[in-house]
Design a protein around this motif. Structure first.
Motif, short mmCIF file in Angstrom:
data_model
loop_
_atom_site.label_atom_id
_atom_site.label_comp_id
_atom_site.label_asym_id
_atom_site.label_seq_id
_atom_site.Cartn_x
_atom_site.Cartn_y
_atom_site.Cartn_z
N THR A 1 0.82 -1.22 0.00
CA THR A 1 0.00 0.00 0.00
C THR A 1 0.86 1.27 0.00
O THR A 1 0.41 2.33 -0.38
CB THR A 1 -0.90 0.05 1.25
N GLY A 2 2.08 1.16 0.49
CA GLY A 2 2.94 2.35 0.51
C GLY A 2 2.54 3.36 1.56
O GLY A 2 2.82 4.55 1.42
N SER A 3 1.90 2.92 2.64
CA SER A 3 1.48 3.89 3.67
C SER A 3 2.70 4.55 4.33
O SER A 3 2.66 5.73 4.66
CB SER A 3 0.60 3.21 4.72
N ASN A 4 3.78 3.79 4.46
CA ASN A 4 4.98 4.41 5.04
C ASN A 4 5.57 5.42 4.05
O ASN A 4 6.03 6.50 4.43
CB ASN A 4 6.00 3.34 5.41
N HIS B 1 0.37 -4.25 13.74
CA HIS B 1 1.09 -3.61 12.63
C HIS B 1 0.71 -2.14 12.53
O HIS B 1 1.57 -1.29 12.29
CB HIS B 1 0.76 -4.33 11.31
N LYS C 1 3.63 0.73 12.39
CA LYS C 1 3.91 1.56 11.22
C LYS C 1 4.21 3.02 11.54
O LYS C 1 5.16 3.58 10.99
CB LYS C 1 2.78 1.45 10.19
N GLU D 1 7.72 3.18 12.51
CA GLU D 1 8.59 3.02 11.34
C GLU D 1 8.72 4.33 10.58
O GLU D 1 9.80 4.71 10.14
CB GLU D 1 8.01 1.97 10.38
C1 GRF Z 1 5.80 -2.07 6.63
O1 GRF Z 1 5.49 -2.36 7.99
C2 GRF Z 1 7.15 -2.61 6.30
O2 GRF Z 1 8.09 -2.53 7.34
C3 GRF Z 1 6.82 -4.05 6.04
O3 GRF Z 1 5.62 -4.03 5.32
C4 GRF Z 1 4.91 -2.85 5.69
C5 GRF Z 1 4.64 -2.08 4.43
O4 GRF Z 1 3.56 -1.30 4.66
N1 GRF Z 1 7.89 -4.68 5.28
P1 GRF Z 1 3.20 -0.14 3.60
O5 GRF Z 1 3.27 -0.77 2.22
O6 GRF Z 1 4.21 0.95 3.78
O7 GRF Z 1 1.83 0.28 4.01
#
Ligand code: GRF
Length: 195
Positions: A10-13, A165, A169, A172
């Motif tokens: 999803t690329g939420s980070n 999770h 996040k 992270e």
């Molecule tokens: C993050 O928690 C990353 O560390 C793990 O997968 C997740 C990716 O989440 N490898 P997103 O795609 O950024 O929402």
């Protein structure tokens, strides 16, 4: 600081990094977003006006061939730093050699605890009362590279993989944004860390 960010999901980070970089003072720019599949997060390229590319793992005969194409695609953007932000794929040695230590990965556990593709699920299954988030330099191990930053996060009774999770996040994201700031401001030298 020019960043290329690689995703699978999803690329939420990544979104949080893009939002941070909207601030003109933020000393880094995501110059391209790449994925190893048709990731939902590639839509962020449209939303934020950033070029995207896809190197579909399934289109290549093996990991090394995929990695060779990935190197070419990433190199086009001449990044100062490559960030794996939810890339759910082990990169081959040639990719590590091409970019590390300016190749970092975010992981939803307190490494070296719970490395690999299911860090959140594994922590839950282990019944621990705390896990964490980690940011590391990518080397040829599975999540065993030098630790840039990490933080402990509690596992709460009744946590599911997604509730845990969702608590990990944001940490992270904060660690990733802080590391980008520190690298851009020369407060963190990845070459030094990875020596
Ligand atoms: C993050 O928690 C990353 O560390 C793990 O997968 C997740 C990716 O989440 N490898 P997103 O795609 O950024 O929402």
């Amino acid at each position: 600081l020019k960043l290329v960010v690689l995703i699978s999901g999803t690329g939420s980070n990544l979104r949080s990094l893009l939002e941070a970089s909207r601030d003109a003072e933020f000393p880094a720019r995501v110059v391209a977003i790449g994925a190893d599949r048709d990731a939902d997060g590639l839509a962020l390229g449209e939303e934020f006006g950033i070029p995207t590319f896809t190197v579909p793992f399934t289109a290549f005969p093996d990991r090394d061939a995929w990695g060779a194409e990935l190197i070419d695609q990433v190199r086009l953007w001449e990044p100062d730093l490559v960030i794996l932000s939810g890339l759910m794929r082990l990169v081959p040695p040639a990719v590590v050699d091409a970019f590390s230590p300016a190749l970092i990965n975010t992981h939803p556990a307190y490494l070296p605890e719970f490395p690999g593709a299911h860090g959140v699920r594994d922590a839950l299954a282990a019944g621990v009362d705390q896990t964490g988030a980690s940011l590391i330099v990518v080397d040829n191990s599975v999540d065993g590279g030098p630790i840039i930053a990490q933080e402990r996060i509690p596992v709460l009774p009744g946590d599911t993989e997604s509730s845990l999770h969702d608590r990990i996040k944001p940490v992270e994201r904060r660690l990733m944004i802080q590391a980008v700031l520190d690298i851009a401001n020369s407060h963190l030298d990845l070459k030094e860390l990875a020596r």
